[in-house]
Design an enzyme around this catalytic site. Structure first.
Site, PDB file in Angstrom:
ATOM      1  N   ILE A 295      -2.671 -15.853  -9.274  1.00  0.00           N
ATOM      2  CA  ILE A 295      -1.447 -15.328  -9.873  1.00  0.00           C
ATOM      3  C   ILE A 295      -1.215 -15.947 -11.240  1.00  0.00           C
ATOM      4  CG2 ILE A 295       1.014 -14.942  -9.565  1.00  0.00           C
ATOM      5  CD1 ILE A 295       0.618 -15.306  -6.558  1.00  0.00           C
TER       6      ILE A 295
ATOM      7  N   SER B  71       8.093 -18.612  -1.835  1.00  0.00           N
ATOM      8  CA  SER B  71       7.412 -17.712  -0.901  1.00  0.00           C
ATOM      9  C   SER B  71       8.388 -17.118   0.099  1.00  0.00           C
ATOM     10  CB  SER B  71       6.326 -18.499  -0.150  1.00  0.00           C
ATOM     11  OG  SER B  71       5.835 -17.765   0.951  1.00  0.00           O
TER      12      SER B  71
ATOM     13  N   TYR C  59       3.531 -25.130   5.554  1.00  0.00           N
ATOM     14  CA  TYR C  59       3.461 -24.550   4.211  1.00  0.00           C
ATOM     15  C   TYR C  59       4.811 -23.974   3.810  1.00  0.00           C
ATOM     16  CZ  TYR C  59       2.870 -20.998   0.654  1.00  0.00           C
ATOM     17  OH  TYR C  59       3.052 -20.222  -0.461  1.00  0.00           O
TER      18      TYR C  59
ATOM     19  N   LYS D  22       7.758 -25.068   0.783  1.00  0.00           N
ATOM     20  CA  LYS D  22       8.354 -24.170  -0.212  1.00  0.00           C
ATOM     21  C   LYS D  22       9.883 -24.204  -0.141  1.00  0.00           C
ATOM     22  CE  LYS D  22       4.871 -22.539  -2.469  1.00  0.00           C
ATOM     23  NZ  LYS D  22       4.741 -22.855  -3.908  1.00  0.00           N
TER      24      LYS D  22
ATOM     25  N   PHE E 108      -4.735  -8.955  14.330  1.00  0.00           N
ATOM     26  CA  PHE E 108      -4.136  -9.904  15.262  1.00  0.00           C
ATOM     27  C   PHE E 108      -2.892  -9.292  15.894  1.00  0.00           C
ATOM     28  CE2 PHE E 108      -6.551 -12.517  12.301  1.00  0.00           C
ATOM     29  CZ  PHE E 108      -7.290 -13.296  13.186  1.00  0.00           C
TER      30      PHE E 108
ATOM     31  N   ARG F  72       4.115  -5.562   6.468  1.00  0.00           N
ATOM     32  CA  ARG F  72       4.429  -6.506   5.404  1.00  0.00           C
ATOM     33  C   ARG F  72       4.691  -5.749   4.105  1.00  0.00           C
ATOM     34  NH1 ARG F  72       4.852  -8.976   9.297  1.00  0.00           N
ATOM     35  NH2 ARG F  72       3.859 -10.928   9.949  1.00  0.00           N
TER      36      ARG F  72
ATOM     37  N   GLY G  93       3.846 -17.140  15.683  1.00  0.00           N
ATOM     38  CA  GLY G  93       4.733 -17.174  14.524  1.00  0.00           C
ATOM     39  C   GLY G  93       4.688 -15.950  13.637  1.00  0.00           C
TER      40      GLY G  93
END
Length: 326
Positions: free
Chosen positions: A12, A119, A142, A146, A205, A218, A282
Site C-alpha cells: 500500500i 484496520s 494483530y 491496531k 474456510f 467482506r 474468529g
C-alpha cells in the site's frame, strides 16, 4: 508537502509514494524491507530502519529534521493474523513500539501531522454496516495492536497537539499499476492466484455462514482507492481541523469468498472446484464498511469495483511471472 512514509516500500505504501511523487511532493521512505521492496519506489530517498529498535527515535528525528518533514504517514507494521496469535508479545513490540518511536520523534521535532494506517480488524463486527462508532473488539493480537495504536495516537493529540487521521482499511486488493501489485500470498486474492499457479484448488474456510452462498462476505477496496484516501486525509487538514479523526476505508459493498474465487478463476481461465475446509476461529460472517463519514467530511469515495480489483491483480500477477519475480 514534505512527507515521511514509513513502510513506503510495501504494497500500500508504494502506491501512496507514487501518487506523492506524481504531484511533486517531497517524499522520504523508512522501511526495514521485511516485506517491502526498493524496486517499487525507484530513486526515492530511503533509510533502512526497524522502527521498534531502541535507537529508532533518534534516527527518525534526524530524518524529519534533515528533510524538513511536515507530515508522516505511518504504514509500517506486522500484519499476519496467525503470526500475531503465535507471537503476541513480538507483535506488540513491533507494532506499538514502532508507532511509539515515530510519535516520540515527531514530538521532538514538532512535526504535527500524522496519517495512521489502521484496520477494520479493530471491530467486533456486531453492527452492519460497520460505522466508525461501532463496537470495537479485536479477535486477535494483530487487531489489538491496531486498536491500541489508535488510542496512542489519540492520546498524543491531547498531550502535545498532534493532528492525526486514523484510517481503518477493509480488505485491500488489486494493483494501481502492475509493478506495484501484492506479491505476498497473505490475502485472499494473491492466495488464490498462488494456489492456481501450483495447480491446487483454492481453499474456502467454511461454507455454512448466514450469507447468500454460505461463505464469508467482506468489503474489498482497490489499493489505488486506499492510496487516494490518504491524499484526501493529508489534504483535508483545514476541513477537518485540529485533533483526532477516524475514517473507514471501504466501498460499502460486500463480496463473498466464493465470488472472489470465481472471479479470479474467470480471469485466469481455469475452473477448479474449491476445497471446503472448517471455519477459522474468529471469522465473522459479514464485514462491510459504512463510508458515509469520509464522503461527507473529505469527499472521498471509492472509484473502482470488484472487476477492476480482480483484473488489475491478475495483470500484476502476470507481470511478476514474466519478470521472474515472486
Amino acid at each position: 508537502m514534505n512527507v515521511l512514509v514509513t513502510g513506503g516500500a510495501g504494497y500500500i505504501g508504494a502506491h501512496l509514494v507514487k501518487l506523492l511523487v506524481e504531484r511533486n511532493d517531497t517524499v522520504v521512505v523508512a522501511d526495514d524491507f521485511a516485506t517491502g521492496s526498493a524496486a517499487r519506489i525507484g530513486g526515492i530517498p530511503i533509510f533502512k530502519l526497524n522502527l521498534s529498535s531502541d535507537g529508532a527515535p533518534l534516527e527518525i528525528a534526524a530524518a524529519l529534521r534533515e528533510h524538513r518533514i511536515d507530515t508522516v504517514v505511518h504504514f509500517a507494521a506486522r500484519k499476519q493474523v496467525g503470526e500475531s496469535v503465535a507471537r503476541p508479545a513480538w507483535y506488540y513490540r513491533e507494532n506499538l513500539g514502532g508507532l511509539a518511536n515515530v510519535l516520540l520523534a515527531m514530538e521532538q521535532e514538532n512535526v504535527r501531522h500524522l496519517v495512521f494506517s489502521s484496520s477494520a480488524s479493530v471491530y467486533a463486527a456486531s453492527d452492519l454496516p460497520l460505522e466508525e462508532d461501532s463496537v470495537t473488539g479485536p479477535q486477535n493480537p494483530y487487531g489489538e495492536t491496531k486498536l491500541v495504536g489508535e488510542w496512542l495516537v489519540k492520546d498524543a493529540t491531547v498531550a502535545w497537539g498532534l493532528d492525526a487521521v486514523n484510517l481503518r482499511y477493509f480488505n485491500v486488493a488489486g494493483a494501481g499499476s502492475p509493478e506495484l501489485g501484492d506479491t505476498a500470498a497473505l490475502n485472499l486474492v494473491p492466495m488464490v492466484l498462488k494456489k492456481l499457479d501450483d495447480g491446487e484448488a483454492p481453499v474456502v474456510f467454511g461454507d455454512d455462514y448466514a450469507t447468500p452462498d454460505g461463505t464469508c462476505v467482506r468489503d474489498y477496496v482497490h489499493v489505488q482507492d486506499v492510496a487516494e484516501a490518504h491524499l484526501a486525509a493529508m489534504d483535508g487538514r483545514e476541513t477537518l481541523g485540529t485533533g483526532h479523526h477516524l475514517f473507514n476505508i471501504g466501498t460499502g459493498t460486500g463480496a463473498s469468498v466464493r465470488e472472489i474465487i470465481d472471479a479470479v478463476m474467470g480471469v485466469a481461465g481455469v475452473d477448479i472446484a474449491p476445497v471446503i475446509a472448517a471455519r477459522r476461529a474468529g471469522d465473522p460472517a459479514t464485514v462491510v464498511a459504512s463510508v458515509e463519514r469520509i464522503r461527507e467530511k473529505l469527499g472521498w469515495v471509492a472509484r473502482f469495483g470488484l472487476d477492476d480489483i480482480i483484473t488489475s491483480a491478475w495483470n500484476s500477477h502476470e507481470y511478476f511471472k514474466k519478470a521472474g519475480r515472486p
